[in-house]
Design a protein around this motif. Structure first.
Motif, PDB file in Angstrom:
ATOM      1  N   ARG A   1     -49.787  18.041  -7.116  1.00  0.00           N
ATOM      2  CA  ARG A   1     -49.746  19.202  -8.015  1.00  0.00           C
ATOM      3  C   ARG A   1     -51.153  19.768  -8.222  1.00  0.00           C
ATOM      4  N   TYR A   2     -52.004  19.568  -7.258  1.00  0.00           N
ATOM      5  CA  TYR A   2     -53.402  19.975  -7.352  1.00  0.00           C
ATOM      6  C   TYR A   2     -53.573  21.430  -7.797  1.00  0.00           C
ATOM      7  N   GLY A   3     -52.829  22.356  -7.213  1.00  0.00           N
ATOM      8  CA  GLY A   3     -52.971  23.778  -7.538  1.00  0.00           C
ATOM      9  C   GLY A   3     -52.749  24.069  -9.005  1.00  0.00           C
ATOM     10  N   TRP A   4     -51.714  23.477  -9.579  1.00  0.00           N
ATOM     11  CA  TRP A   4     -51.423  23.683 -10.999  1.00  0.00           C
ATOM     12  C   TRP A   4     -52.473  23.005 -11.870  1.00  0.00           C
TER      13      TRP A   4
ATOM     14  N   PHE B   1     -55.564  22.392 -11.029  1.00  0.00           N
ATOM     15  CA  PHE B   1     -56.800  23.149 -10.900  1.00  0.00           C
ATOM     16  C   PHE B   1     -56.774  24.371 -11.822  1.00  0.00           C
ATOM     17  N   GLN B   2     -55.661  25.084 -11.823  1.00  0.00           N
ATOM     18  CA  GLN B   2     -55.544  26.260 -12.689  1.00  0.00           C
ATOM     19  C   GLN B   2     -55.722  25.873 -14.151  1.00  0.00           C
TER      20      GLN B   2
ATOM     21  N   LYS C   1     -61.394  22.890   0.183  1.00  0.00           N
ATOM     22  CA  LYS C   1     -60.149  22.995  -0.580  1.00  0.00           C
ATOM     23  C   LYS C   1     -60.393  23.739  -1.894  1.00  0.00           C
TER      24      LYS C   1
ATOM     25  N   GLU D   1     -59.089  27.518  -3.049  1.00  0.00           N
ATOM     26  CA  GLU D   1     -58.378  27.718  -4.317  1.00  0.00           C
ATOM     27  C   GLU D   1     -59.075  28.791  -5.156  1.00  0.00           C
TER      28      GLU D   1
ATOM     29  N   ARG E   1     -58.349  32.486  -4.711  1.00  0.00           N
ATOM     30  CA  ARG E   1     -57.088  32.978  -5.263  1.00  0.00           C
ATOM     31  C   ARG E   1     -57.275  33.598  -6.651  1.00  0.00           C
ATOM     32  N   TYR E   2     -58.457  33.454  -7.233  1.00  0.00           N
ATOM     33  CA  TYR E   2     -58.739  33.931  -8.585  1.00  0.00           C
ATOM     34  C   TYR E   2     -59.778  35.044  -8.551  1.00  0.00           C
TER      35      TYR E   2
END
Length: 93
Positions: free
Chosen positions: A63-66, A68-69, A11, A15, A18-19
């Motif tokens: 809200r893991y994605g936010w 993490f960012q 996971k 993610e 994406r960066y």
């Protein structure tokens, strides 16, 4: 057929893909209790990599994605600030 659940490491790796950054590389490895994320310069031998651990429980947040960012950007900031070799606030200046 539903997709299989990703492991915590998979996971995080998904993610991180994406960066992209012209100066920084990102990586992830298993760590007791979570996943260790590393930030390093693409130019070798200047700085040691910077690492932080994301606990498994944090990956369950919807809200893991936010989140993490937010973590990644905060740790990049910390990494860059720690690269200063001298500032006006150093003792003995």
């Amino acid at each position: 057929m539903p997709a299989p659940d990703l492991s915590s490491l998979e996971k995080i790796q998904a993610e991180l893909r994406r960066y992209e950054h012209p100066l920084l590389e990102f990586g992830a490895v298993e760590h007791p209790g979570g996943v260790q994320v590393s930030i390093s310069l693409k130019v070798a031998d200047i700085l040691e990599p910077y690492a932080f651990v994301i606990p498994h429980r944090d990956l369950q947040d919807p809200r893991y994605g936010w989140r993490f960012q937010n973590l990644l950007f905060n740790y990049i900031h910390d990494y860059m600030i720690e690269t200063f070799t001298h500032t006006p606030h150093h003792i003995g200046t």
